[in-house]
Design an enzyme around this catalytic site. Sequence first.
Site, PDB file in Angstrom:
ATOM      1  N   GLY A   1      -0.753   2.574   7.222  1.00 29.31           N
ATOM      2  CA  GLY A   1      -0.833   1.789   8.450  1.00 29.31           C
ATOM      3  C   GLY A   1      -0.356   0.363   8.315  1.00 29.31           C
TER       4      GLY A   1
ATOM      5  N   PRO B   1       2.488   4.883   1.190  1.00 30.48           N
ATOM      6  CA  PRO B   1       3.045   5.270   2.497  1.00 30.48           C
ATOM      7  C   PRO B   1       1.989   5.895   3.384  1.00 30.48           C
ATOM      8  CG  PRO B   1       4.457   6.032   0.695  1.00 30.48           C
ATOM      9  CD  PRO B   1       3.196   5.545   0.065  1.00 30.48           C
TER      10      PRO B   1
ATOM     11  N   GLY C   1       0.813  -1.202   0.000  1.00 28.08           N
ATOM     12  CA  GLY C   1       0.000   0.000   0.000  1.00 28.08           C
ATOM     13  C   GLY C   1       0.845   1.250   0.000  1.00 28.08           C
TER      14      GLY C   1
ATOM     15  N   GLU D   1      -9.516  33.415  -9.003  1.00 33.28           N
ATOM     16  CA  GLU D   1     -10.151  32.444  -8.118  1.00 33.28           C
ATOM     17  C   GLU D   1     -11.671  32.438  -8.292  1.00 33.28           C
ATOM     18  OE1 GLU D   1      -8.389  30.326  -6.645  1.00 33.28           O
ATOM     19  OE2 GLU D   1      -6.471  31.321  -7.024  1.00 33.28           O
TER      20      GLU D   1
END
Length: 628
Positions: free
Chosen positions: A214, A211, A209, A433
């Site tokens: 878990g 980084p 998986g 924006e």
Amino acid sequence: MDKKQQISVWYVLLAVMVLVSMQNYLGGHTQTLAYSDFKTLLSAGKLEDLTVSDVDVRGTVRTDGLSSLLPPEKLDALQRTGEGSHAFVTIRVEDDKLTEALEAAGVTYAGRRENRWLGSILSTVIWVAVFFGIWTFAMRRMNTQGGMMSVGKSKAKVYVETDTQVTFNDVAGVDEAKEELQEVVNFLKDPQQYGRLGARIPKGILLVGPPGTGKTLFARAVAGEAGVPFFSISGSEFVEMFVGVGAARVRDLFDQARKKAPAIIFIDELDALGRARGIQGMGGGHDEKEQTLNQLLVEMDGFDPSQGLVLVAATNRPEILDPALLRAGRFDRQVLVDRPDKIGRAAILRVHIKKVELVPDLDVDAIAALTPGFTGADLANLVNEAALLATRRGADAVSLDDFTRAIERIVAGLEKKNRLLNPKEREVVAYHEMGHALVAMSLPGVDPVHKISIIPRGIGALGYTIQRPIEDRFLMTLEELDNKMAVLLGGRAAEHLVFEQLSTGASDDLAKATDIARSMVMRYGMDESLGPVVYQESNPLFLDQQGIAPRIREVSNETAEKIDQAVRSQVQSAFDVARAILDAHRDILERGAKLLLAQETLTEPELATLQQALPIAATQRTAPGESS
């Protein structure tokens, strides 16, 4: 230095201090006299009970009536004890008339033979003992710290159940992986019952998986649930500068684990040890890493899982592992520990917020909705950042606003309130924006806008627009990709519409839009002129890490030119859609930009008032070369 070594050092220092004190105490009653003073006192008849050796002369001096014989400082030293007599010693010099002087003074004297050989032996033994003690202490320190004498020893940290203190209750968000590992726990607890039908536990379990998801926590939770010793080591700790050290450490690790079976061996960052052979440059079969890998393969073939020994490893680079590691009989099972979905993120947040003071009505699901793509480590960091922000403002509890600001800080960077923009730049950023926001609010199937701001953040962001996904998405249609590109180009379209010129502020938006268009053309087959053909090899890396593996472009020059034209057409079409939307709602763009200039930040309630005047526009794709 551990506690036992600290105590032993203090004992040695205390013994030295006692010896020095005793020496000072015993020698404090003996006054050393100069030989000239000795001759003076001898002539005056103040000495008695003399013992003469070839090294020194010892005896007693009467302290009365010495004021006329010795200087005041020497007299004070002799009379300091307040006694009538005082012991003395003087170093003997070559004096042939010493015996005549003793006879003339009429004192009682005797000879003393010096036992020199005993002193020489003792002095030699003492120095040898001191050297041996220092050498023993140094070698023990080297062994405990992985020195020369322990290069072949495993550096694995051994945890027992009380040390691990991690169970499946501390792991959330990846229920499928938890179910896979629960079988290992059941086997380690009761191997006879679990194997009654002839099944055997997998020899090796590979946690795969990205980084921060878990993987290490999962392995420790298995050990905590099963209550067995847990050997934890990193793949990089097997390899040293000495040839054969890595293989020796692998053997030692498995030997230690067999002695404490049932047990779990956990190798973190397996790719540092198990990289595919033959792709590591020069060295061939004599390479140290290959020897270490070969020994690991041998050990995995040699242990019986029925003994209760399970090997668990973790990596985020499974595509570079040696195929011999991944074959059946070694790492039998690969467990994907992926980024959690919205439900998983909420479960992970509930685990981490147990240690944080929260407001009573905090909506954890709302926080989970704002964090798409976050891993477990990211969520743990988010909770900590939110708690720090609440503490900084003097609050008694952490609120949803603290979490929102923490997300903005993690995603966009730290606010740069001291970075002052001139009025022209602020106006350009405000329209930029607001262009993003209006295009997003006008197109269907686009994530709603959560917040826009013109406060600079991070290294180069002069403003930002945050969208909140409604749900986790795993597939995107052609229309949704078009709309996503249009939203990215909304800022550039607003600048072109209002100021009739372009700036450098849209560089990141252009890069993202171009990547989407290139993937649509080369990977997804979404361009009609090129047809449903894949022109780009998919990235072979498990985590889709850009920039690591080179992209191989196996197309003709004519097709490459068509690909470039198609990509350019896709981006231009999205830009035209964004500009058409902003042109049709120019008044709302102007009103929103002025409001943003005045407040610097607009949130969902304030954006909702602007969105009420915006009818949802249908996306109209334009043919290549046309404009909408």
